[in-house]
Design an enzyme around this catalytic site. Structure first.
Site, mmCIF file in Angstrom:
data_model
loop_
_atom_site.group_PDB
_atom_site.id
_atom_site.type_symbol
_atom_site.label_atom_id
_atom_site.label_comp_id
_atom_site.label_asym_id
_atom_site.label_seq_id
_atom_site.Cartn_x
_atom_site.Cartn_y
_atom_site.Cartn_z
ATOM 1 N N ALA A 10 12.994 -6.871 18.158
ATOM 2 C CA ALA A 10 13.830 -6.796 19.368
ATOM 3 C C ALA A 10 15.306 -7.095 19.117
ATOM 4 O O ALA A 10 16.094 -7.099 20.063
ATOM 5 C CB ALA A 10 13.296 -7.764 20.419
ATOM 6 N N VAL A 56 7.027 -10.350 10.739
ATOM 7 C CA VAL A 56 5.698 -9.801 11.014
ATOM 8 C C VAL A 56 4.853 -9.678 9.750
ATOM 9 O O VAL A 56 3.622 -9.576 9.827
ATOM 10 C CB VAL A 56 5.776 -8.420 11.716
ATOM 11 C CG1 VAL A 56 6.425 -8.543 13.088
ATOM 12 C CG2 VAL A 56 6.487 -7.383 10.853
ATOM 13 N N TYR A 148 6.414 5.908 3.145
ATOM 14 C CA TYR A 148 6.830 5.679 4.530
ATOM 15 C C TYR A 148 5.979 6.514 5.477
ATOM 16 O O TYR A 148 5.484 6.014 6.500
ATOM 17 C CB TYR A 148 8.308 6.018 4.709
ATOM 18 C CG TYR A 148 8.761 5.919 6.149
ATOM 19 C CD1 TYR A 148 8.874 4.681 6.771
ATOM 20 C CD2 TYR A 148 9.056 7.066 6.894
ATOM 21 C CE1 TYR A 148 9.260 4.583 8.095
ATOM 22 C CE2 TYR A 148 9.451 6.972 8.220
ATOM 23 C CZ TYR A 148 9.553 5.730 8.816
ATOM 24 O OH TYR A 148 9.929 5.635 10.134
#
Length: 247
Positions: A10, A56, A148
């Site tokens: 965020a 994370v 990716y």
């Protein structure tokens, strides 16, 4: 009473724009690795907000941070799994294993860790909504982006799997696949080489973070019986993961 939205990644880009788009409608839990940015963004929000600073990729940090929330704030209604990064643009036999690990750890394992910490409470309450941010790279593969693309294909697969597994518990699951979005994405991919990053968006008008945030907010604000399960959004100039009209 406002529901609670939990947003990872965020502190910038799509995550920050999504927080701004959802603030009129939700209380917010904003998550990221940069405490100073989290504090500044939280202070500017026109809604009740909490911040959690963690990576994370770190399982214990994820669970410790989420478990630190009060019982009231643990009742998360909307989870936006947005945190993700691209590292390098290399052929599979020339790329850095450190870069490959970072993409798998952030884009895939990070999403799993956060979801594992939050979803059981949604299951217990028999309600909830999860929106995972994948990519056009979760639909297509392009040279020098194999790892990716694999990580974002995994996000799309996880979204599909979660939608099926959580269906009995009235939990909606959506998957968002943006194309070219002018954020910090390319600067991170090219390790701070801003000149190289800028060339990614030359000759056409890319999406901006607010474009994606508006789509996420639209999904989040549909009536309870409506679930937008999968959406791909591209700039007009983009025909596929690798085709652009740069006139």
């Amino acid at each position: 009473m406002k529901k609670i939205a939990f947003i990872t990644g965020a502190t910038s880009g799509i995550g920050k724009a999504t927080a701004e788009a959802l603030a009129p409608h939700f209380k917010l839990i904003l998550c990221g690795r940069r405490a100073d940015r989290l504090a500044a963004i939280s202070e500017a929000m026109p809604t009740e907000t909490r911040t959690l600073c963690f990576d994370v990729r770190n399982q214990s940090e994820v669970f410790d941070a989420i478990n630190s929330l009060s019982p009231e704030w643990r009742k998360i209604d909307l989870l936006i799994n947005n945190a993700g990064n691209a590292h390098g643009l290399d052929l599979i036999h020339e790329g850095s294993l450190e870069d490959f690990d970072a993409m798998i750890d952030i884009n895939v394992k990070g999403l799993i860790y956060v979801s594992k910490a939050i979803v059981p409470e949604m299951v217990e309450r028999d309600c909830g909504h999860i929106i995972n941010i994948s990519s056009i790279a979760g639909k297509e593969v392009y040279p020098k982006g194999g790892v990716y693309c694999a990580s974002k294909h995994a996000v799309t697969a996880l979204s599909d799997g979660m939608r099926m597994e959580l269906n009995p518990y009235n939990i909606k699951v959506g998957n968002v696949c943006p194309g070219a979005v002018d954020t910090e994405f390319s600067a991170v991919r090219f390790k701070g080489d801003l000149e190289k990053a800028a060339k990614v968006y030359e000759g056409y008008e890319p999406l901006v973070a607010q474009d994606i945030a508006e789509v996420i907010a639209f999904m989040a604000l549909r009536p309870d019986h409506v679930n937008i399960s999968d959406i791909t959004i591209l700039p007009k100039a983009q025909g596929s993961a690798t085709i652009f009209n740069r006139k």
